[in-house]
Design a protein around this motif. Sequence first.
Motif, PDB file in Angstrom:
ATOM      1  N   LEU A 143       0.823  -1.208   0.000  1.00  0.00           N
ATOM      2  CA  LEU A 143       0.000   0.000   0.000  1.00  0.00           C
ATOM      3  C   LEU A 143       0.862   1.264   0.000  1.00  0.00           C
ATOM      4  N   LEU A 144       1.859   1.310   0.866  1.00  0.00           N
ATOM      5  CA  LEU A 144       2.727   2.493   0.916  1.00  0.00           C
ATOM      6  C   LEU A 144       3.514   2.655  -0.379  1.00  0.00           C
ATOM      7  N   ASP A 145       3.989   1.557  -0.944  1.00  0.00           N
ATOM      8  CA  ASP A 145       4.720   1.622  -2.206  1.00  0.00           C
ATOM      9  C   ASP A 145       3.811   2.119  -3.328  1.00  0.00           C
ATOM     10  N   GLY A 146       2.574   1.690  -3.319  1.00  0.00           N
ATOM     11  CA  GLY A 146       1.623   2.140  -4.333  1.00  0.00           C
ATOM     12  C   GLY A 146       1.364   3.634  -4.291  1.00  0.00           C
ATOM     13  N   HIS A 147       1.533   4.230  -3.128  1.00  0.00           N
ATOM     14  CA  HIS A 147       1.367   5.682  -2.974  1.00  0.00           C
ATOM     15  C   HIS A 147       2.707   6.410  -2.992  1.00  0.00           C
ATOM     16  N   ASP A 148       3.782   5.694  -3.318  1.00  0.00           N
ATOM     17  CA  ASP A 148       5.141   6.248  -3.325  1.00  0.00           C
ATOM     18  C   ASP A 148       5.510   6.823  -1.957  1.00  0.00           C
ATOM     19  N   LEU A 149       5.107   6.124  -0.902  1.00  0.00           N
ATOM     20  CA  LEU A 149       5.379   6.583   0.459  1.00  0.00           C
ATOM     21  C   LEU A 149       6.250   5.612   1.253  1.00  0.00           C
ATOM     22  N   ASP A 167       5.481  12.347   7.046  1.00  0.00           N
ATOM     23  CA  ASP A 167       5.935  11.278   7.934  1.00  0.00           C
ATOM     24  C   ASP A 167       4.946  11.065   9.080  1.00  0.00           C
ATOM     25  N   ARG A 168       4.457  12.142   9.665  1.00  0.00           N
ATOM     26  CA  ARG A 168       3.495  12.039  10.770  1.00  0.00           C
ATOM     27  C   ARG A 168       2.159  11.467  10.296  1.00  0.00           C
ATOM     28  N   LEU A 169       1.731  11.821   9.088  1.00  0.00           N
ATOM     29  CA  LEU A 169       0.488  11.262   8.548  1.00  0.00           C
ATOM     30  C   LEU A 169       0.620   9.751   8.357  1.00  0.00           C
ATOM     31  N   ILE A 170       1.766   9.307   7.880  1.00  0.00           N
ATOM     32  CA  ILE A 170       2.001   7.868   7.706  1.00  0.00           C
ATOM     33  C   ILE A 170       2.041   7.179   9.065  1.00  0.00           C
ATOM     34  N   TYR A 171       2.749   7.764  10.002  1.00  0.00           N
ATOM     35  CA  TYR A 171       2.854   7.192  11.347  1.00  0.00           C
ATOM     36  C   TYR A 171       1.471   7.034  11.983  1.00  0.00           C
ATOM     37  N   GLY A 172       0.669   8.060  11.878  1.00  0.00           N
ATOM     38  CA  GLY A 172      -0.683   7.994  12.430  1.00  0.00           C
ATOM     39  C   GLY A 172      -1.515   6.903  11.778  1.00  0.00           C
ATOM     40  N   ALA A 173      -1.395   6.767  10.466  1.00  0.00           N
ATOM     41  CA  ALA A 173      -2.135   5.716   9.763  1.00  0.00           C
ATOM     42  C   ALA A 173      -1.649   4.335  10.200  1.00  0.00           C
ATOM     43  N   LEU A 174      -0.346   4.182  10.365  1.00  0.00           N
ATOM     44  CA  LEU A 174       0.198   2.889  10.806  1.00  0.00           C
ATOM     45  C   LEU A 174      -0.283   2.529  12.208  1.00  0.00           C
TER      46      LEU A 174
END
Length: 118
Positions: free
Chosen positions: A44-50, A102-109
């Motif tokens: 999922l993260l790779d698909g969003h280039d994240l 980075d914080r948006l990804i962390y929160g989602a995780l």
Amino acid sequence: MADNNSYIPNPHEPSKPLACITFTNVTKLLPNNYPNWKQQIEVLLDGHDLLKYPDGSFPAPSEMIVTAPASLTTTSSETTPAAASLPVTTPNPAYQTWRRQDRLIYGALLTTLSNEVA
């Protein structure tokens, strides 16, 4: 795997909106399902280039930008820096963008962790 993915405006770098992702259909991480959970998250993260954020391949830029002095002025017999020629330190918009993403990804995780592993 993810629902309600969207992009939000980025006031620091308007040409680079921030990805706001949710992991509502990702298996919650339990003590016994790490390989499956990891694969879902990485795809999922790779698909969003994240993926470059949590895997460390895109390190944080410097928090501040320091602009070198432009020139020196001479007063009487000594050389002193003029006020306009002192280094200028300003917030780095690239860092602010990086940190917010980075914080948006962390929160989602965090939403993918079960109570057993949180």
